[in-house]
Design an enzyme around this catalytic site. Structure first.
Site, PDB file in Angstrom:
ATOM      1  N   GLY A   1       5.602  46.256 -24.731  1.00 18.39           N
ATOM      2  CA  GLY A   1       6.537  45.991 -25.601  1.00 18.39           C
ATOM      3  C   GLY A   1       7.504  45.520 -25.415  1.00 18.39           C
ATOM      4  O   GLY A   1       7.764  45.475 -24.891  1.00 18.39           O
TER       5      GLY A   1
ATOM      6  N   ASP B   1       6.598  56.168 -21.651  1.00 16.43           N
ATOM      7  CA  ASP B   1       5.876  56.658 -23.269  1.00 16.43           C
ATOM      8  C   ASP B   1       4.044  56.680 -23.500  1.00 16.43           C
ATOM      9  O   ASP B   1       4.018  56.293 -22.240  1.00 16.43           O
ATOM     10  CB  ASP B   1       6.262  56.228 -24.109  1.00 16.43           C
ATOM     11  CG  ASP B   1       6.283  54.785 -24.307  1.00 16.43           C
ATOM     12  OD1 ASP B   1       6.061  54.078 -23.460  1.00 16.43           O
ATOM     13  OD2 ASP B   1       6.388  54.270 -26.015  1.00 16.43           O
TER      14      ASP B   1
ATOM     15  N   GLU C   1      10.404  52.244 -17.591  1.00 15.11           N
ATOM     16  CA  GLU C   1      11.338  52.592 -18.217  1.00 15.11           C
ATOM     17  C   GLU C   1      12.226  53.101 -17.579  1.00 15.11           C
ATOM     18  O   GLU C   1      13.706  53.402 -19.055  1.00 15.11           O
ATOM     19  CB  GLU C   1      10.231  53.936 -19.474  1.00 15.11           C
ATOM     20  CG  GLU C   1       9.282  52.741 -20.358  1.00 15.11           C
ATOM     21  CD  GLU C   1       7.937  52.750 -19.574  1.00 15.11           C
ATOM     22  OE1 GLU C   1       7.240  51.587 -19.850  1.00 15.11           O
ATOM     23  OE2 GLU C   1       7.766  53.352 -18.042  1.00 15.11           O
TER      24      GLU C   1
END
Length: 385
Positions: free
Chosen positions: A97, A176, A168
């Site tokens: 993202g 996630d 992450e």
């Protein structure tokens, strides 16, 4: 004189018509160039193409808002038997993202971090529960949000160009998009190792680790896709049959040893501890070059992220995917309010000095009370499916 006038008039109209056609073509070209995601009905399938190749097909809220309703529509459509998702450009399926935009929006007091994670996780769940065969062609970089668009689907096809990682913890976040569900279900403690270190899997190892269901040479992807599109009213078994035949014919990288296989015993013993501190102690006691390298890597990560991630995977190992996504939504909202995520984005993506100043900077200073606050219910703001 009259004829000349008519001729000039016709000529002018012809020029106007020609200009209109050119303008229309330019408008269409511009639209095609800027469309972040292409949604096409081809043969027996609905085909989703992530179309931001210059940004490694990074997933935006706009893309999620186009993919989700179309996925549900194709799922209901009796003439659509199969859904294929792929990335444009040959370098990436989807590199994740747009986390820089998330950090900027949060600082500006906007709701992007609430909306994006909520709608992304609802899409992840829709992929997992999709009633039609779902085939993700994970050719190239597949990280973060790209993992969420693929790993929950029925079929995931890796190639020699595949690069999988959940990095992450290095930006003050956690793995996630359902990482708390699929990572602890990989063989042994492999998922815990991948989650805490951000270790990268390449090519055939993506299949061997269980991230992909099949492996196909990248040069064969186009013909594989065409064969899938040409199927007549295929069942999931028919789709599986085609994928199996291509998988069986692929010889690329077959002789290479599995990158993590020789270390699997160490991974299983060292990463089976219930605290990050004990994992590090296990690695220290092991003392091998591999173990010492992992200590170096883990010590660079956000201490808060490390503790969140270990608990996320331990709790996720007994939860359903929806329960995990609900937990992860709580965690994202707490991370957005904290220090480390914004500091990680600054150090890795904005200033690019690669030296984030984590707060707290030491594992011992991340208390159970701190940790519990990340996992707290959001009440009426909790994720709902």
């Amino acid at each position: 004189m009259g004829q000349q006038f008519v001729w000039r008039l016709q000529s002018r109209f012809s020029s106007i018509r020609r200009a209109s056609v050119i303008l229309q073509h330019l408008r269409m070209s511009k639209h095609t160039e800027t469309a972040e995601v292409l949604l096409e009905r081809r043969g027996c399938a609905g085909v989703i193409t992530l179309n931001r190749p210059k940004l490694l097909n990074a997933l935006s809220l706009n893309m999620i808002r186009q993919i989700y309703p179309q996925l549900k529509k194709w799922e209901r459509d009796p003439d659509t038997f199969l859904i294929i998702i792929k990335g444009a450009g040959g370098k990436a399926f989807c590199a994740g993202g747009d986390i820089k935009a998330l950090s900027e929006a949060k600082k500006a007091g906007q709701t992007l971090s609430q909306d994006l994670f909520r709608e992304e996780y609802i899409l992840n769940n829709a992929i997992a529960s999709c009633q039609k065969p779902y085939v993700a062609l994970i050719d190239g970089i597949t990280m973060g949000g790209g993992v969420g668009l693929s790993v929950h689907g029925q079929f995931r096809v890796a190639t020699e160009r595949s690069l999988f990682a959940m990095p992450e913890t290095g930006i003050g976040l956690f793995p996630d998009v359902g990482g708390g569900y699929f990572l602890p279900r990989l063989q042994g403690k492999l998922g815990y190792f991948l989650a805490l270190t951000g270790f990268r899997l390449k090519g055939r190892d993506v299949h061997r680790a269980g991230i992909a269901t099949h492996f196909v040479d990248s040069e064969k992807l186009h013909v594989l896709e065409e064969e899938l599109l040409a199927l007549k009213s295929p069942s999931a078994e028919d789709v599986a049959g085609v994928l199996e035949s291509y998988h069986a014919k692929s010889k690329m990288g077959q002789d290479k040893s599995i990158i993590f296989e020789e270390h699997m015993d160490k991974i299983n013993s060292c990463f089976s501890a219930n605290t990050v501190e004990q994992i590090l102690e296990n690695l220290r006691q092991d003392g091998s070059p591999f173990a010492m390298e992992q200590i170096k890597v883990i010590n660079k990560m956000s201490p808060t992220s490390l503790k969140i991630t270990l608990r996320q995977l331990m709790e996720g190992s007994t939860k359903t995917l929806q329960e995990v996504l609900t937990m992860e939504y709580r965690l994202t909202q707490a991370c957005m309010e904290g220090h480390d995520f914004h500091e990680g984005v600054r150090a890795v993506l904005i200033d690019k000095d690669q030296t984030p100043k984590w707060k707290p900077a030491d594992l011992k200073d991340v208390t159970d009370e701190d940790l519990n606050s990340y996992f707290k219910s959001l009440g009426s703001r909790d994720l709902k499916f």
